[in-house]
Every structure is written in C-alpha cells, then in structure tokens.
Design a protein around this motif. Structure first.
Motif, PDB file in Angstrom:
ATOM      1  N   THR A 192     -73.412   2.162 -90.241  1.00 38.99           N
ATOM      2  CA  THR A 192     -74.358   1.525 -89.328  1.00 38.99           C
ATOM      3  C   THR A 192     -73.789   0.186 -88.882  1.00 38.99           C
ATOM      4  OG1 THR A 192     -76.221   2.557 -90.471  1.00 38.99           O
ATOM      5  CG2 THR A 192     -76.717   0.680 -89.048  1.00 38.99           C
ATOM      6  N   GLU A 193     -73.862  -0.066 -87.584  1.00 40.87           N
ATOM      7  CA  GLU A 193     -73.376  -1.326 -87.028  1.00 40.87           C
ATOM      8  C   GLU A 193     -74.535  -2.098 -86.405  1.00 40.87           C
ATOM      9  OE1 GLU A 193     -68.769  -0.726 -85.668  1.00 40.87           O
ATOM     10  OE2 GLU A 193     -70.327  -0.172 -84.231  1.00 40.87           O
ATOM     11  N   TYR A 194     -74.495  -3.426 -86.567  1.00 38.68           N
ATOM     12  CA  TYR A 194     -75.476  -4.299 -85.940  1.00 38.68           C
ATOM     13  C   TYR A 194     -74.726  -5.341 -85.106  1.00 38.68           C
ATOM     14  CZ  TYR A 194     -78.629  -2.293 -89.424  1.00 38.68           C
ATOM     15  OH  TYR A 194     -79.362  -1.430 -90.214  1.00 38.68           O
ATOM     16  N   TYR A 195     -74.885  -5.265 -83.791  1.00 34.04           N
ATOM     17  CA  TYR A 195     -74.256  -6.238 -82.900  1.00 34.04           C
ATOM     18  C   TYR A 195     -75.201  -7.414 -82.717  1.00 34.04           C
ATOM     19  CZ  TYR A 195     -70.523  -2.982 -82.011  1.00 34.04           C
ATOM     20  OH  TYR A 195     -69.432  -2.148 -82.174  1.00 34.04           O
ATOM     21  N   ALA A 196     -74.655  -8.619 -82.923  1.00 27.56           N
ATOM     22  CA  ALA A 196     -75.503  -9.814 -82.975  1.00 27.56           C
ATOM     23  C   ALA A 196     -76.130 -10.145 -81.631  1.00 27.56           C
ATOM     24  CB  ALA A 196     -74.692 -11.002 -83.487  1.00 27.56           C
ATOM     25  N   ARG A 197     -75.394  -9.965 -80.557  1.00 23.65           N
ATOM     26  CA  ARG A 197     -75.856 -10.421 -79.248  1.00 23.65           C
ATOM     27  C   ARG A 197     -75.624  -9.338 -78.189  1.00 23.65           C
ATOM     28  NH1 ARG A 197     -71.614 -15.130 -78.887  1.00 23.65           N
ATOM     29  NH2 ARG A 197     -70.384 -13.241 -79.262  1.00 23.65           N
ATOM     30  N   PRO A 198     -76.399  -9.363 -77.121  1.00 30.48           N
ATOM     31  CA  PRO A 198     -76.151  -8.419 -76.021  1.00 30.48           C
ATOM     32  C   PRO A 198     -74.737  -8.533 -75.463  1.00 30.48           C
ATOM     33  CG  PRO A 198     -78.308  -9.419 -75.762  1.00 30.48           C
ATOM     34  CD  PRO A 198     -77.638 -10.134 -76.902  1.00 30.48           C
ATOM     35  N   GLU A 199     -74.191  -9.747 -75.411  1.00 30.68           N
ATOM     36  CA  GLU A 199     -72.845  -9.908 -74.870  1.00 30.68           C
ATOM     37  C   GLU A 199     -71.786  -9.256 -75.747  1.00 30.68           C
ATOM     38  OE1 GLU A 199     -74.078 -14.214 -76.085  1.00 30.68           O
ATOM     39  OE2 GLU A 199     -75.078 -12.377 -75.392  1.00 30.68           O
ATOM     40  N   ASP A 200     -72.066  -9.117 -77.049  1.00 27.63           N
ATOM     41  CA  ASP A 200     -71.128  -8.414 -77.932  1.00 27.63           C
ATOM     42  C   ASP A 200     -71.063  -6.937 -77.566  1.00 27.63           C
ATOM     43  OD1 ASP A 200     -70.498 -10.692 -79.562  1.00 27.63           O
ATOM     44  OD2 ASP A 200     -72.438 -10.446 -80.540  1.00 27.63           O
ATOM     45  N   LEU A 201     -72.215  -6.359 -77.323  1.00 30.49           N
ATOM     46  CA  LEU A 201     -72.269  -4.947 -76.938  1.00 30.49           C
ATOM     47  C   LEU A 201     -71.686  -4.750 -75.544  1.00 30.49           C
ATOM     48  CD1 LEU A 201     -73.213  -2.415 -78.345  1.00 30.49           C
ATOM     49  CD2 LEU A 201     -75.440  -2.671 -77.246  1.00 30.49           C
ATOM     50  N   LEU A 202     -71.936  -5.686 -74.652  1.00 25.88           N
ATOM     51  CA  LEU A 202     -71.375  -5.617 -73.308  1.00 25.88           C
ATOM     52  C   LEU A 202     -69.852  -5.674 -73.351  1.00 25.88           C
ATOM     53  CD1 LEU A 202     -71.887  -5.570 -70.243  1.00 25.88           C
ATOM     54  CD2 LEU A 202     -71.982  -8.078 -70.322  1.00 25.88           C
ATOM     55  N   PHE A 203     -69.293  -6.543 -74.198  1.00 23.07           N
ATOM     56  CA  PHE A 203     -67.835  -6.641 -74.349  1.00 23.07           C
ATOM     57  C   PHE A 203     -67.273  -5.320 -74.872  1.00 23.07           C
ATOM     58  CE2 PHE A 203     -63.872  -7.574 -76.457  1.00 23.07           C
ATOM     59  CZ  PHE A 203     -63.265  -8.518 -75.645  1.00 23.07           C
ATOM     60  N   LEU A 204     -67.947  -4.734 -75.858  1.00 20.77           N
ATOM     61  CA  LEU A 204     -67.485  -3.472 -76.432  1.00 20.77           C
ATOM     62  C   LEU A 204     -67.425  -2.375 -75.380  1.00 20.77           C
ATOM     63  CD1 LEU A 204     -66.818  -1.766 -79.041  1.00 20.77           C
ATOM     64  CD2 LEU A 204     -69.254  -1.196 -79.050  1.00 20.77           C
ATOM     65  N   LEU A 205     -68.498  -2.216 -74.629  1.00 18.47           N
ATOM     66  CA  LEU A 205     -68.560  -1.133 -73.655  1.00 18.47           C
ATOM     67  C   LEU A 205     -67.592  -1.360 -72.498  1.00 18.47           C
ATOM     68  CD1 LEU A 205     -72.398  -0.442 -73.497  1.00 18.47           C
ATOM     69  CD2 LEU A 205     -70.656   0.746 -74.826  1.00 18.47           C
ATOM     70  N   THR A 206     -67.283  -2.614 -72.219  1.00 15.87           N
ATOM     71  CA  THR A 206     -66.346  -2.931 -71.146  1.00 15.87           C
ATOM     72  C   THR A 206     -64.902  -2.703 -71.573  1.00 15.87           C
ATOM     73  OG1 THR A 206     -67.892  -4.598 -70.315  1.00 15.87           O
ATOM     74  CG2 THR A 206     -65.624  -4.729 -69.523  1.00 15.87           C
ATOM     75  N   HIS A 207     -64.618  -2.871 -72.882  1.00 18.63           N
ATOM     76  CA  HIS A 207     -63.237  -2.838 -73.358  1.00 18.63           C
ATOM     77  C   HIS A 207     -62.909  -1.629 -74.228  1.00 18.63           C
ATOM     78  CE1 HIS A 207     -63.711  -7.052 -72.148  1.00 18.63           C
ATOM     79  NE2 HIS A 207     -62.399  -7.069 -72.016  1.00 18.63           N
ATOM     80  N   ALA A 208     -63.832  -0.708 -74.388  1.00 24.20           N
ATOM     81  CA  ALA A 208     -63.570   0.504 -75.174  1.00 24.20           C
ATOM     82  C   ALA A 208     -64.088   1.719 -74.403  1.00 24.20           C
ATOM     83  CB  ALA A 208     -64.249   0.415 -76.545  1.00 24.20           C
ATOM     84  N   PRO A 209     -63.412   2.852 -74.497  1.00 23.16           N
ATOM     85  CA  PRO A 209     -63.771   4.029 -73.693  1.00 23.16           C
ATOM     86  C   PRO A 209     -64.927   4.829 -74.285  1.00 23.16           C
ATOM     87  CG  PRO A 209     -61.841   4.513 -75.001  1.00 23.16           C
ATOM     88  CD  PRO A 209     -62.169   3.063 -75.269  1.00 23.16           C
ATOM     89  N   ILE A 210     -66.074   4.179 -74.446  1.00 24.91           N
ATOM     90  CA  ILE A 210     -67.250   4.838 -75.019  1.00 24.91           C
ATOM     91  C   ILE A 210     -68.071   5.494 -73.915  1.00 24.91           C
ATOM     92  CG2 ILE A 210     -69.399   4.474 -76.294  1.00 24.91           C
ATOM     93  CD1 ILE A 210     -67.937   2.087 -77.669  1.00 24.91           C
ATOM     94  N   ILE A 211     -68.366   4.744 -72.867  1.00 21.45           N
ATOM     95  CA  ILE A 211     -69.076   5.247 -71.696  1.00 21.45           C
ATOM     96  C   ILE A 211     -68.096   5.253 -70.525  1.00 21.45           C
ATOM     97  CG2 ILE A 211     -71.041   4.935 -70.154  1.00 21.45           C
ATOM     98  CD1 ILE A 211     -71.776   5.544 -73.092  1.00 21.45           C
TER      99      ILE A 211
END
Length: 250
Positions: A192-211
C-alpha cells in the motif's frame, strides 16, 4: 504496436528530463518486502562485474557503485543514457559505465558478468544467460499487472486489485528455464502506498507510464481530482505498488 511506439517515445522524453529520479516524491509504503538493489548487492562480491539492464538515469547503479569492481548500465533509450552520463559525471565514479544498448543483443563476450540485474525493464533470458559467468546470478524486479489498480480503474482502464497470478511472471519464469537457468525463485508483494500531496501523484503520472498519454486529454486533471477526493485519507492518497522478483543462477 502502437502502444509500444508510444511507450518508446515516452521513455525517450522522460529519460532526457530526469531518468528515473523520483526522489522528490513524498510517499510512504507499507508492505514492501525487499529492495532490488539491496538484494543484488547481497549476492555481489567486490571483485565482481555487474550488468544492469534498463538502468534508466543510472541513479540506483551509482548509489551502489562501491559494491563491485565494474558496473555497467545499459538502456535502449538514448535520453536515459544521456541523463545517466550526466549523473555519472556528477558522481565522480570511475568504475561505472553507461551504454545505449538493446537487451535483445548484448554486445559483451560470453560469461563476462558475475551479476545481472533488470529493474522494470524487458530482458532476453538467453542473452543474459550467455553473458553471465558460471555460478552467476540474475535478478529481475518487474511490475505486476495489478499495480496502481485504483488509478487505472479511475481512468477507465481494465484493472483488478486481486491478481492471483502474474502472466508476465509466468512468461519470464518459462523463458529463464528454457535458457538454462537453475535455482529459479519467484516472490511477490502488493504494498500500500500513500502519496503525501496531489503534486506527488501528478509527478508520478507525468513521469511513469501508468496512464497512457496522461495529461493530453482535457479531462485528465478532473479525473485525477476525483480520484484524490475518493482515496484521500489521514495517511495520504492511497494506491498500491505490486511487484515481483525473480532470482536465478547459471
């Protein structure tokens, strides 16, 4: 084929920007059972030669450069290797090399390496077997299909939380056996992962091929906002990290 081409272009773009450096993301994980490079170093002697397939920006390899005599990182992406070369120059390490290379055609002599690692990157089992010395170890960590299942579901992709078997893991296990590897072992986790801030999740989705093509649709930000509202809790924004690790000996 279209999706493969898109992913190759994505890796080139991200590789030139930052490699796989996600150190700025604030995330807490529960249930992670191993760290790949800790596992690799556990089996590595100071005199060994180590090959890292899909090395990305080389951050992980450089952080463990003292564990082996020579460490070679390869990546298919020119952008990734450019970033790795910049990181190497900043590190001052003299026993690390980064080379753009296709893992399907390793340009090394037979039995050249004592250790081979591959993190979230495709590999060719027969080529890995060829360049690995007798008694050497091969370790690969890959992403399971149910990784980030709730994010994928929010964006309309097929996803399931409970995945009893991984098709990709079975594929790699069969290929390693056919190549001649022995003492092959598989282990998995779904943390289970908990991302602290919306910008953390935004960075992930922008820099990793998840979506695929995240950010190119006008509705992506609204979809992400709805996801955050649904999965926000006291610990952060909840999702999951599903991985498997295969170890094999020649």
């Amino acid at each position: 084929m279209k999706q493969t081409i898109q992913y190759e272009a994505f890796y080139e773009q991200i590789g030139a920007i930052n490699g796989w450096d996600f150190s700025t993301i604030q995330v807490v994980s529960e249930g992670v059972l191993w760290d790949l490079y800790t596992e690799v170093i556990h089996h590595t002697l100071p005199s060994d030669l180590l090959l890292d397939i899909g090395t990305g920006g080389g951050e992980a390899l450089l952080s463990h450069a003292g564990a082996a005599s020579l460490l070679v990182g390869i990546d298919l992406s020119h952008g990734m290797i450019q970033t790795a070369q910049r990181n190497l120059l900043s590190s001052g390490r003299s026993n690390v090399r980064f080379i753009q290379m296709n893992a399907e055609q390793l340009q090394f002599p037979d039995q050249f390496f004592n250790m081979i690692s591959s993190r979230h990157a495709p590999f060719c089992a027969s080529e890995a077997y060829r360049v690995l010395a007798d008694g050497g170890m091969f370790l690969t960590q890959q992403v399971r299909e149910n990784d980030k299942y709730n994010i994928k579901k929010a964006f309309g992709l097929e996803a399931t939380e409970d995945l009893p078997t991984s098709t990709l893991a079975e594929k790699y296990l069969n290929e390693l056996r056919e190549a001649g590897f022995r003492d092959i072992h598989l282990k998995e986790y779904n943390a289970t992962e908990y991302y602290a801030r919306p910008e953390d999740l935004l960075f992930l989705l922008t820099h990793a091929p998840i979506i695929p093509d995240f950010g190119e649709r006008a509705t992506d930000v609204q979809t992400l906002q709805r996801f955050i509202q649904q999965y926000q809790c006291d610990q952060g924004i909840r999702t999951n990290a599903a991985r498997f690790l295969i170890t094999a000996r020649k």
